[in-house]
Design a protein around this motif. Sequence first.
Motif, PDB file in Angstrom:
ATOM      1  N   TYR A  10       0.829  -1.207   0.000  1.00  0.00           N
ATOM      2  CA  TYR A  10       0.000   0.000   0.000  1.00  0.00           C
ATOM      3  C   TYR A  10       0.863   1.257   0.000  1.00  0.00           C
ATOM      4  N   TRP A  11       1.830   1.305   0.893  1.00  0.00           N
ATOM      5  CA  TRP A  11       2.659   2.503   0.999  1.00  0.00           C
ATOM      6  C   TRP A  11       3.594   2.671  -0.187  1.00  0.00           C
ATOM      7  N   VAL A  12       4.176   1.591  -0.651  1.00  0.00           N
ATOM      8  CA  VAL A  12       5.065   1.676  -1.812  1.00  0.00           C
ATOM      9  C   VAL A  12       4.287   2.134  -3.043  1.00  0.00           C
ATOM     10  N   LEU A  13       3.126   1.519  -3.280  1.00  0.00           N
ATOM     11  CA  LEU A  13       2.310   1.904  -4.430  1.00  0.00           C
ATOM     12  C   LEU A  13       1.790   3.329  -4.291  1.00  0.00           C
ATOM     13  N   SER A  14       1.332   3.687  -3.113  1.00  0.00           N
ATOM     14  CA  SER A  14       0.757   5.022  -2.903  1.00  0.00           C
ATOM     15  C   SER A  14       1.795   6.123  -3.088  1.00  0.00           C
ATOM     16  N   ILE A  15       2.966   5.935  -2.538  1.00  0.00           N
ATOM     17  CA  ILE A  15       4.016   6.952  -2.679  1.00  0.00           C
ATOM     18  C   ILE A  15       4.507   7.013  -4.122  1.00  0.00           C
ATOM     19  N   GLY A  16       4.777   5.853  -4.709  1.00  0.00           N
ATOM     20  CA  GLY A  16       5.271   5.819  -6.089  1.00  0.00           C
ATOM     21  C   GLY A  16       4.291   6.407  -7.090  1.00  0.00           C
ATOM     22  N   TYR A  17       3.067   5.935  -7.042  1.00  0.00           N
ATOM     23  CA  TYR A  17       2.063   6.445  -7.977  1.00  0.00           C
ATOM     24  C   TYR A  17       1.644   7.868  -7.634  1.00  0.00           C
ATOM     25  N   THR A  33      -2.690  12.368 -16.019  1.00  0.00           N
ATOM     26  CA  THR A  33      -2.928  12.147 -14.592  1.00  0.00           C
ATOM     27  C   THR A  33      -3.935  11.032 -14.389  1.00  0.00           C
ATOM     28  N   SER A  34      -4.969  11.030 -15.190  1.00  0.00           N
ATOM     29  CA  SER A  34      -5.999  10.004 -15.088  1.00  0.00           C
ATOM     30  C   SER A  34      -5.430   8.616 -15.359  1.00  0.00           C
ATOM     31  N   ARG A  35      -4.536   8.511 -16.331  1.00  0.00           N
ATOM     32  CA  ARG A  35      -3.905   7.212 -16.634  1.00  0.00           C
ATOM     33  C   ARG A  35      -3.084   6.698 -15.450  1.00  0.00           C
ATOM     34  N   VAL A  36      -2.334   7.590 -14.837  1.00  0.00           N
ATOM     35  CA  VAL A  36      -1.515   7.187 -13.680  1.00  0.00           C
ATOM     36  C   VAL A  36      -2.416   6.712 -12.540  1.00  0.00           C
ATOM     37  N   ILE A  37      -3.462   7.463 -12.265  1.00  0.00           N
ATOM     38  CA  ILE A  37      -4.364   7.092 -11.166  1.00  0.00           C
ATOM     39  C   ILE A  37      -5.102   5.801 -11.477  1.00  0.00           C
ATOM     40  N   ARG A  38      -5.526   5.627 -12.714  1.00  0.00           N
ATOM     41  CA  ARG A  38      -6.217   4.383 -13.081  1.00  0.00           C
ATOM     42  C   ARG A  38      -5.276   3.184 -12.906  1.00  0.00           C
ATOM     43  N   GLN A  39      -4.014   3.335 -13.289  1.00  0.00           N
ATOM     44  CA  GLN A  39      -3.031   2.252 -13.099  1.00  0.00           C
ATOM     45  C   GLN A  39      -2.797   1.989 -11.609  1.00  0.00           C
ATOM     46  N   TYR A  40      -2.729   3.055 -10.827  1.00  0.00           N
ATOM     47  CA  TYR A  40      -2.579   2.927  -9.371  1.00  0.00           C
ATOM     48  C   TYR A  40      -3.744   2.143  -8.777  1.00  0.00           C
ATOM     49  N   VAL A  41      -4.938   2.499  -9.177  1.00  0.00           N
ATOM     50  CA  VAL A  41      -6.130   1.832  -8.649  1.00  0.00           C
ATOM     51  C   VAL A  41      -6.119   0.351  -9.037  1.00  0.00           C
ATOM     52  N   ARG A  42      -5.749   0.056 -10.254  1.00  0.00           N
ATOM     53  CA  ARG A  42      -5.682  -1.353 -10.679  1.00  0.00           C
ATOM     54  C   ARG A  42      -4.662  -2.134  -9.862  1.00  0.00           C
ATOM     55  N   ARG A  43      -3.517  -1.529  -9.594  1.00  0.00           N
ATOM     56  CA  ARG A  43      -2.491  -2.204  -8.790  1.00  0.00           C
ATOM     57  C   ARG A  43      -2.960  -2.390  -7.336  1.00  0.00           C
ATOM     58  N   VAL A  45      -6.131  -2.714  -6.312  1.00  0.00           N
ATOM     59  CA  VAL A  45      -7.141  -3.778  -6.330  1.00  0.00           C
ATOM     60  C   VAL A  45      -6.453  -5.135  -6.463  1.00  0.00           C
ATOM     61  N   GLN A  46      -5.412  -5.184  -7.263  1.00  0.00           N
ATOM     62  CA  GLN A  46      -4.636  -6.416  -7.409  1.00  0.00           C
ATOM     63  C   GLN A  46      -3.961  -6.787  -6.086  1.00  0.00           C
ATOM     64  N   ALA A  47      -3.384  -5.822  -5.400  1.00  0.00           N
ATOM     65  CA  ALA A  47      -2.756  -6.085  -4.100  1.00  0.00           C
ATOM     66  C   ALA A  47      -3.797  -6.524  -3.072  1.00  0.00           C
ATOM     67  N   MET A  48      -4.983  -5.911  -3.125  1.00  0.00           N
ATOM     68  CA  MET A  48      -6.052  -6.316  -2.211  1.00  0.00           C
ATOM     69  C   MET A  48      -6.388  -7.795  -2.421  1.00  0.00           C
ATOM     70  N   ARG A  49      -6.464  -8.206  -3.683  1.00  0.00           N
ATOM     71  CA  ARG A  49      -6.816  -9.587  -3.997  1.00  0.00           C
ATOM     72  C   ARG A  49      -5.677 -10.553  -3.658  1.00  0.00           C
ATOM     73  N   LEU A  50      -4.471 -10.244  -4.124  1.00  0.00           N
ATOM     74  CA  LEU A  50      -3.360 -11.180  -3.983  1.00  0.00           C
ATOM     75  C   LEU A  50      -2.769 -11.227  -2.574  1.00  0.00           C
ATOM     76  N   LEU A  51      -2.639 -10.076  -1.945  1.00  0.00           N
ATOM     77  CA  LEU A  51      -1.972 -10.028  -0.643  1.00  0.00           C
ATOM     78  C   LEU A  51      -2.932 -10.098   0.542  1.00  0.00           C
ATOM     79  N   ALA A  52      -4.098  -9.478   0.396  1.00  0.00           N
ATOM     80  CA  ALA A  52      -5.030  -9.431   1.522  1.00  0.00           C
ATOM     81  C   ALA A  52      -6.192 -10.409   1.371  1.00  0.00           C
ATOM     82  N   GLY A  53      -6.331 -11.014   0.202  1.00  0.00           N
ATOM     83  CA  GLY A  53      -7.411 -11.976  -0.001  1.00  0.00           C
ATOM     84  C   GLY A  53      -8.784 -11.332  -0.146  1.00  0.00           C
ATOM     85  N   ILE A  54      -8.829 -10.056  -0.523  1.00  0.00           N
ATOM     86  CA  ILE A  54     -10.095  -9.341  -0.667  1.00  0.00           C
ATOM     87  C   ILE A  54     -10.608  -9.523  -2.089  1.00  0.00           C
TER      88      ILE A  54
END
Length: 119
Positions: A10-17, A33-43, A45-54
């Motif tokens: 979360y922190w690595v993605l949030s700071i980087g993006y 800006t919209s492209r960067v944020i959309r990519q951030y959101v996708r990553r 959601v992916q982290a939520m699924r893969l790391l947190a099981g959401i």
Amino acid sequence: MRSLAFNFAYWVLSIGYGLAAALAALVPGRRPTSRVIRQYVRRMVQAMRLLAGIRIEVRGRERLPEGAYILASKHQSWGDGFATYDQFDDLAFVTGDHLEKFPLLGTVLRKLGAIVVNN
């Protein structure tokens, strides 16, 4: 362990993006800006699924009207914003002014067309 891994991501993605979005906000137009944020959101959601099981389940998309409409989520957690932004294109959103306290984020919010309210 999953919580620690997700927090790190979360922190690595949030700071980087966040930095990437701030740089993209310097470019004319909303699209970079919209492209960067959309990519951030996708990553995220992916982290939520893969790391947190959401797992995100969206219901009722077939009942959404054509054209513009207002979509209001229950906002049961901070993850609602990620889940909603990931599902819809050209989304305008309302957010609290507390986000403008983070350096450079106010510029990004303005570039995305966010409606910032004093809560």
